[in-house]
Design a protein around this motif. Structure first.
Motif, PDB file in Angstrom:
ATOM      1  N   THR A  13      -7.886   9.331  -6.799  1.00  7.89           N
ATOM      2  CA  THR A  13      -8.172   9.749  -5.758  1.00  7.89           C
ATOM      3  C   THR A  13      -8.734   8.735  -4.567  1.00  7.89           C
ATOM      4  O   THR A  13      -8.489   8.411  -3.611  1.00  7.89           O
ATOM      5  CB  THR A  13      -8.741  11.142  -5.467  1.00  7.89           C
ATOM      6  N   ALA A  14      -9.918   8.153  -5.204  1.00 12.72           N
ATOM      7  CA  ALA A  14     -10.642   7.356  -4.402  1.00 12.72           C
ATOM      8  C   ALA A  14      -9.844   5.918  -4.208  1.00 12.72           C
ATOM      9  O   ALA A  14      -9.998   5.249  -3.202  1.00 12.72           O
ATOM     10  CB  ALA A  14     -11.969   6.967  -5.133  1.00 12.72           C
ATOM     11  N   SER A  49       0.967   5.519  -4.299  1.00 10.47           N
ATOM     12  CA  SER A  49      -0.346   6.065  -4.447  1.00 10.47           C
ATOM     13  C   SER A  49      -0.369   6.638  -5.724  1.00 10.47           C
ATOM     14  O   SER A  49       0.376   6.978  -6.620  1.00 10.47           O
ATOM     15  CB  SER A  49      -0.585   7.241  -3.402  1.00 10.47           C
ATOM     16  N   GLY A  74      -6.775   5.721  -3.853  1.00 15.45           N
ATOM     17  CA  GLY A  74      -5.653   6.060  -2.843  1.00 15.45           C
ATOM     18  C   GLY A  74      -6.485   5.988  -1.473  1.00 15.45           C
ATOM     19  O   GLY A  74      -6.208   5.295  -0.554  1.00 15.45           O
ATOM     20  N   LYS A  75      -7.655   6.443  -1.143  1.00 10.99           N
ATOM     21  CA  LYS A  75      -8.337   6.349  -0.075  1.00 10.99           C
ATOM     22  C   LYS A  75      -8.686   4.777   0.296  1.00 10.99           C
ATOM     23  O   LYS A  75      -8.578   4.468   1.425  1.00 10.99           O
ATOM     24  CB  LYS A  75      -9.702   6.979  -0.212  1.00 10.99           C
ATOM     25  N   MET A  76      -9.087   4.309  -0.878  1.00 12.28           N
ATOM     26  CA  MET A  76      -9.471   2.646  -0.791  1.00 12.28           C
ATOM     27  C   MET A  76      -8.250   1.884  -0.094  1.00 12.28           C
ATOM     28  O   MET A  76      -8.626   0.971   0.684  1.00 12.28           O
ATOM     29  CB  MET A  76     -10.073   2.008  -2.067  1.00 12.28           C
ATOM     30  N   SER A  77      -7.076   2.091  -0.938  1.00 10.63           N
ATOM     31  CA  SER A  77      -5.822   1.552  -0.447  1.00 10.63           C
ATOM     32  C   SER A  77      -5.549   1.665   0.832  1.00 10.63           C
ATOM     33  O   SER A  77      -5.026   0.665   1.843  1.00 10.63           O
ATOM     34  CB  SER A  77      -4.691   1.641  -1.292  1.00 10.63           C
ATOM     35  N   SER A  78      -5.907   2.809   1.483  1.00  7.32           N
ATOM     36  CA  SER A  78      -5.435   3.241   2.785  1.00  7.32           C
ATOM     37  C   SER A  78      -6.432   2.595   3.846  1.00  7.32           C
ATOM     38  O   SER A  78      -5.826   2.195   5.035  1.00  7.32           O
ATOM     39  CB  SER A  78      -5.379   4.664   3.007  1.00  7.32           C
ATOM     40  N   SER A  79      -7.688   2.421   3.486  1.00  4.09           N
ATOM     41  CA  SER A  79      -8.445   1.522   4.337  1.00  4.09           C
ATOM     42  C   SER A  79      -8.928   0.310   4.337  1.00  4.09           C
ATOM     43  O   SER A  79      -9.447  -0.509   5.002  1.00  4.09           O
ATOM     44  CB  SER A  79      -9.926   2.516   4.492  1.00  4.09           C
ATOM     45  N   TYR A 100       0.789  -1.181  -0.209  1.00  2.00           N
ATOM     46  CA  TYR A 100      -0.046  -0.081   0.043  1.00  2.00           C
ATOM     47  C   TYR A 100       0.724   1.106  -0.004  1.00  2.00           C
ATOM     48  O   TYR A 100       0.376   2.566   0.441  1.00  2.00           O
ATOM     49  CB  TYR A 100      -0.813   0.054   1.154  1.00  2.00           C
TER      50      TYR A 100
END
Length: 739
Positions: free
Chosen positions: A324-325, A310, A327-332, A307
């Motif tokens: 962008t989405a 980005s 990136g947010k997905m990979s972080s959560s 992860y």
């Protein structure tokens, strides 16, 4: 590349559209066929059920008339009753074998005595000995088709005028579409029901009836219609033995026209949108491909659990938002994985509980002694419990999805009631069903519970076997009759006892005043100059003393018989007391002898009685009259059996043994009659089972005896026999009874 993309995208789309159109058209035609077939079958089912009810009512009336051989007035009462019971029947006539009306209802002087010998309704039923339905006529009174049904009876014919007033209403309610009509014709092709009711009133004949006049069986026939400007397809089904036909005419072109129009418009619009979309897409294809490849690479990295990288901002706004989405997905995603794992564990636990609950519900349903069948709104089976499998011999998985009337035929007569319960959403109790199986009559109560929850529509049918209950009710009725007869016998015995007492007392006084050494006798003889010794010699010479002794003996015997009858017929209060079994048995033999002497069916005195009673038999704690009833029923059956056997070198004989083993007293009653075969022995204690001719026995005697011994006295009763030689009943009673 662009041309290749357009071609490779357009051709599959066109093929898909063509296949979708073909599939939709085929499915649409199939749905129409199914709907028309179901409508035709529904009309057939309802009309056949109504015809069957009418025919059954008339046949039952005919049987009652034949059986009772009534007068003309009594016969008219039967006919009036059948009209009141069935509103479809308007007039009933009874014809003799010459075709003359000799009874009818409603009564009419003009019709009574009418000669109908040349009427087809008389000829077809009387000559062919079969039920005949006439073609329809239009009633001036009811403005509906009227039919005549003819039922052959002994030495005549029963003819009834019937109508089906609700048939046209039913056809209108089916609402099969504006491009179709529904009709019913009689055996001549004349309309008796039609979407356009004027066709019925005008007695219009169906123009295409010749295509269907030979139709038979349960299936629906589909035919193409030629030379008809209004309709090109017909569906036809035969209605029972009347040779009526249910018809549906359809204009297929009009039915399919809207579907074709909508399909063409949809396909054209879809092609236009596809073409415009591909033009726009070609300009951005290169940029989209680059951004897409980068996102694919990033997705592969995330899928490996990395992860750290980005997505970079993109020139295309949509891809930038996706990056962008992403990136947010990979972080959560890591926390999501943990939540998913927790959720999976919870779901697994809930699934296990649901499976346990489903298993519990299934076990509850399958453990019920009732037949439980669940059907959907089209009466297809969706639930079939273990008792249903046992009753029908069909496994649950084989029954699922099949029509109820096909899998469980004896519910065919209740299909209309099941549909009514579903439509009304109210439970219905449809009374009692009766059927024969392996030569025995079984009774079932049927209850219908409608289903209408959670998107499920249908019904649950419960069948309860109430055969034992019905038989117990019949036994209770028979017992009440026997109690009444017992009271009558007791009253007669009391009335007989009084004159017997007078005869016995007077004969005793006569003996004392004639033969007694009394001073009064001597004084009276001297007064009239008589010698008592000479008178005694004269009376001896004429056997007068023997005659007086015979009278005395006969009155004593009659008194004993009356006393036994009073004891046997006295109403039982379930008074359990110690009783001497040998005395009860001897008293019962006297009662049985009296019974047969009075009926003159068989002289019981001719039956030899061999007694083998052991000594020191303990008294048995029992109810006196019930045990006497058991002995009486056994000896009565044995005497009747021995009456029908021809003896060579021997004579009818009862061998009776009484002995005690520990705390049980055993009684064996054996006759040397014709014996009982193995099949009859296996059912000998069943209620209403009898080997005697009709009218000679109820089949209750031995079943009641078995119930008294096994249930009320906690003993045992069995039978052994050798066909042609003997039959032996063995009764074992405990000396003491536990409360």
């Amino acid at each position: 590349m662009s041309v290749h993309f357009i071609v490779s995208t357009t051709i599959p789309f066109l093929l898909f559209a063509a296949l979708a159109y073909a599939y939709t058209l085929t499915h649409f035609k199939t749905d129409i066929d199914d709907k028309n077939n179901s409508s035709a079958k529904l009309i057939v089912s309802i009309v056949e059920e109504e015809m069957h009810n009418i025919q059954s009512s008339l046949q039952n009336c005919a049987k009652a008339i034949e059986k009772n051989k009534n007068t003309a007035v009594q016969t008219e009462i039967y006919l009036q009753a059948i009209i009141m019971a069935n509103p479809a029947i308007h007039q009933v006539r009874l014809l003799n074998n010459e075709g003359i009306v000799y009874a009818l209802s409603p009564f009419s002087k003009d019709v009574l005595g009418m000669d109908m010998s040349n009427y087809p309704s008389f000829k077809n039923a009387y000559v062919k000995k079969t039920v005949y339905w006439s073609p329809a006529i239009i009633s001036a009174t009811h403005r509906t088709p009227v039919f005549q049904i003819s039922i052959p009876v002994q030495n005549g014919v029963l003819i009834a005028n019937v109508t089906f007033p609700n048939l046209n209403s039913l056809i209108k309610e089916l609402n099969i579409g504006e491009h179709s009509i529904l009709a019913v014709t009689d055996q001549t092709g004349t309309y008796i029901a039609h979407t356009d009711e004027t066709q019925v009133l005008q007695r219009t004949e169906d123009p295409h009836f010749k295509l269907f006049k030979d139709i038979s069986g349960k299936s629906v026939r589909k035919e193409s219609i030629k030379n008809d400007k209004n309709y090109d397809t017909a569906y036809a089904a035969s209605i029972g033995p009347s040779r009526w036909v249910a018809l549906i005419y359809q204009n297929s072109k009009e039915v399919y026209r809207d579907l074709i129009t909508y399909t063409i418009a949809f396909t054209t619009l879809a092609l236009l949108i596809l073409f415009l979309g591909m033009i726009v897409l070609l300009f951005r294809l290169k940029t989209i491909g680059s951004n897409f490849n980068e996102l694919v690479s990033l997705a592969a990295q995330v899928s490996r659990g990395d992860y750290s990288r980005s997505a970079t901002p993109k020139d295309i706004r949509e891809f930038d938002e996706i990056a962008t989405a992403f990136g947010k997905m990979s972080s959560s995603i890591e926390s999501r994985e943990q939540e998913i794992n927790t959720l999976n564990r919870d779901l697994a636990q809930q699934l296990s509980e649901m499976q346990k609950l489903r298993s519990l519900l299934s076990n509850i349903i399958n453990s019920m002694p009732s037949v439980l069948i669940a059907v959907d709104s089209s009466t297809k089976i969706i639930q079939w419990n273990a008792q249903a499998e046992l009753e029908s011999g069909i496994r649950s998985k084989d029954a699922a999805g099949r029509a109820l009337e096909d899998v469980y035929p004896r519910l065919s007569s209740k299909m209309a009631d099941i549909r009514t319960a579903m439509h009304s959403s109210k439970p219905r109790s449809e009374g009692r069903l009766t059927h024969l199986q392996d030569g025995r009559t079984y009774h079932e109560d049927i209850t219908i519970y409608p289903l209408e929850s959670n998107g499920i529509e249908g019904a649950v049918i419960r069948l309860d076997d109430v055969t034992d209950k019905v038989r117990l009710e019949q036994i209770m009725v028979q017992s009440e009759k026997m109690m009444s007869l017992g009271g009558l016998a007791a009253g007669m015995a009391h009335e007989i006892n009084n004159p017997l007492a007078g005869i016995s007392g007077n004969i005793y006084n006569m003996q004392k005043r004639i033969f007694g050494d009394l001073p009064a006798n001597q004084a009276a003889a001297e007064k009239y100059g008589l010698s008592l010794e000479d008178m005694h010699r004269y009376l001896d010479a004429r056997d007068i003393p023997k005659m007086m002794e015979a009278i005395k003996s006969s009155t004593n015997r009659a008194s004993t018989i009356v006393r036994n009858m009073l004891s046997f017929s006295r109403k039982s209060e379930k008074n359990m007391e110690p009783q001497n079994i040998a005395d009860l048995l001897d008293e019962t033999i006297d009662i049985a002898a009296s019974d047969y002497n009075l009926k003159k069916q068989f002289d019981f005195k001719k039956i030899r009685i061999v007694r083998d009673y052991s000594e020191n038999i303990a008294d048995v704690f029992c109810e006196r009259s019930e045990i006497q009833q058991v002995f009486f029923n056994i000896m009565k059956n044995g005497a009747e059996a021995m009456k029908d056997k021809e003896y060579s070198g021997s004579s009818p004989c009862f061998t009776i043994k009484i002995y005690q083993e520990r705390q049980d007293v055993t009684v064996q009653i054996e006759d040397n009659g014709p014996g009982i075969n193995e099949k009859a022995r296996s059912r000998i204690f069943e209620p209403f089972y009898t080997t005697k001719p009709v009218g000679k026995g109820t089949g209750l005697g031995l079943s009641v005896a078995y119930f008294i011994i096994t249930e009320q006295h906690k003993g045992s009763m069995s039978i052994d026999s050798e066909t042609g030689n003997w039959t032996r009943f063995t009764i074992t009673l405990p000396v003491k009874q536990e409360n």
